[in-house]
Write a protein that holds these residues in place. Structure first.
Motif, mmCIF file in Angstrom:
data_model
loop_
_atom_site.group_PDB
_atom_site.id
_atom_site.type_symbol
_atom_site.label_atom_id
_atom_site.label_comp_id
_atom_site.label_asym_id
_atom_site.label_seq_id
_atom_site.Cartn_x
_atom_site.Cartn_y
_atom_site.Cartn_z
ATOM 1 N N ARG A 114 35.195 45.130 40.227
ATOM 2 C CA ARG A 114 34.888 43.741 40.570
ATOM 3 C C ARG A 114 36.128 43.110 41.193
ATOM 4 N NH1 ARG A 114 31.767 42.148 34.896
ATOM 5 N NH2 ARG A 114 30.260 43.862 34.994
ATOM 6 N N LEU A 115 35.918 42.382 42.276
ATOM 7 C CA LEU A 115 37.036 41.787 43.010
ATOM 8 C C LEU A 115 36.796 40.288 43.208
ATOM 9 C CD1 LEU A 115 36.226 44.775 44.518
ATOM 10 C CD2 LEU A 115 38.478 44.330 45.472
ATOM 11 N N PRO A 116 36.964 39.474 42.168
ATOM 12 C CA PRO A 116 36.885 38.034 42.383
ATOM 13 C C PRO A 116 38.022 37.588 43.309
ATOM 14 C CG PRO A 116 36.762 38.589 40.041
ATOM 15 C CD PRO A 116 37.198 39.819 40.765
ATOM 16 N N THR A 117 37.669 36.885 44.365
ATOM 17 C CA THR A 117 38.645 36.442 45.365
ATOM 18 C C THR A 117 38.597 34.923 45.417
ATOM 19 O OG1 THR A 117 38.279 38.478 46.611
ATOM 20 C CG2 THR A 117 39.344 36.667 47.772
ATOM 21 N N HIS A 118 39.782 34.311 45.287
ATOM 22 C CA HIS A 118 39.870 32.856 45.150
ATOM 23 C C HIS A 118 40.713 32.303 46.291
ATOM 24 C CE1 HIS A 118 39.520 34.963 41.314
ATOM 25 N NE2 HIS A 118 38.720 33.980 40.952
ATOM 26 N N TYR A 119 40.181 31.299 46.978
ATOM 27 C CA TYR A 119 40.874 30.711 48.130
ATOM 28 C C TYR A 119 41.258 29.264 47.823
ATOM 29 C CZ TYR A 119 38.156 34.515 50.244
ATOM 30 O OH TYR A 119 37.573 35.723 50.525
#
Length: 334
Positions: free
Chosen positions: A329-334
């Motif tokens: 899983r790769l939660p990506t936050h901007y």
């Protein structure tokens, strides 16, 4: 990330003054060397493990077809763009392992300063360039004293959350260290396997249909980790943890899923990059029993049981009898 003021990366504290002393970072567990800073991340520390971590990096790079999820490329390139009047772009890799990801990032972004942090001194297989350095510290306890606010444009953390006990503090430090417009990616996977329909697989007993030595290995890893890290279950809901910090921290949060086949087998659901990642995962898993031996010896298994599990896993990845996938899983936050 929402805009705030910036800070030059040259103001980052040096590892000499703010990270643990080298003598404190190793200890023995069941007669094997492990890190001395975290009791919940208990992989062996030796030359063979650094070599396996290089392979671990190659596996993810192959499966992702790059150093990060392709949908995040544009945001990361923008975050690391050189701007007049702004500090040098800076990257932090938490749980850097062999440092291979950091060194590849310096090649992809030669104008950025790249810092890798790990529980033990990094022994990279190639010489780090001038714009790369490695620090020793525990991400669960040392981020606040090692790195100042607004120090990094991109923070990357991979395969390290089992060592985090205080998730709220960890994520607040991520928020604190990021610069305006920064990107944060965290990569990890649940300690289970998935079938071709992307559904979790049960842990079967030996002799039952669908029995998997890899799934059994995950069972015993989890058996140890839940006793050492009471908050380990939060690693399964990382995106929720970050979102819970406050509503206005992130402009956008996306979660990407990667399914790497455990070995080389035919399936219409496998992309070419995932297939290559699966071949490298199989080689990686053939070395994993040695890496996690201190952990397995801390489980309910006897030493003979650990040896049997290792032999079964190595045979299974050579000739897969069960079609199973490792989910990342790769939660990506901007």
């Amino acid at each position: 990330m929402a805009a705030r003021s910036a800070l030059d990366v040259k103001d980052l504290p040096s590892t000499d003054n703010n990270s643990p002393r080298s003598a404190a970072v190793l200890r023995e567990l069941h007669g094997l060397p492990v890190n001395g800073l975290s009791d919940s991340y208990i992989f062996k520390v030796d030359a063979e493990e650094f070599s396996r971590l290089d392979l671990h990096h190659s596996m993810f790079t192959a499966a992702l077809d790059g150093l990060f999820p392709p949908p995040a490329t544009e945001a990361i390139q923008e975050a690391l763009r050189v701007r007049n009047g702004y500090p040098q772009p800076a990257v932090l890799d938490i749980g850097t392992g062999s440092g291979a990801w950091c060194i590849d990032m310096t090649k992809a972004f030669p104008d950025a300063a790249v810092v890798g942090m790990d529980l033990v001194p990094v022994k990279s297989s190639s010489v780090p360039p001038a714009n790369c350095r490695f620090d020793v510290g525990n991400a669960d306890t040392d981020l606040a004293k090692m790195y100042k606010a607004e120090s990094f444009n991109f923070i990357h953390a991979r395969s390290m959350t089992q060592g985090v006990k205080d998730f709220p503090s960890f994520f607040k430090n991520i928020q604190r260290m990021l610069r305006p417009g920064g990107v944060f990616i965290i990569m990890d996977g649940p300690l289970t396997t998935f079938d071709e329909d992307r559904q979790p697989m049960e842990c079967k007993e030996e002799g039952q249909p669908g029995f998997s030595w890899f799934r059994k290995t995950f069972y015993h890893m989890r058996e140890v980790l839940v006793t050492r890290n009471p908050n380990m279950e939060l690693m399964y809901r990382l995106t929720d943890c970050v979102r819970d910090m406050c509503d206005d921290v992130w402009e956008k949060v996306e979660t990407f899923y990667l399914y790497i086949p455990v070995g080389n087998f035919d399936s219409p659901t496998i992309s070419p990059s995932e297939r290559l990642g699966g071949i490298l995962l199989a080689e990686n898993l053939s070395r994993v029993p040695d890496s996690i031996r201190p952990m397995l010896l801390s489980s309910s298994l006897t030493p003979e049981g650990v040896d049997r599990l290792a032999a079964g896993l190595r045979a299974e990845v050579k000739e897969p009898k069960v079609k199973q996938f490792f989910q990342v899983r790769l939660p990506t936050h901007y």
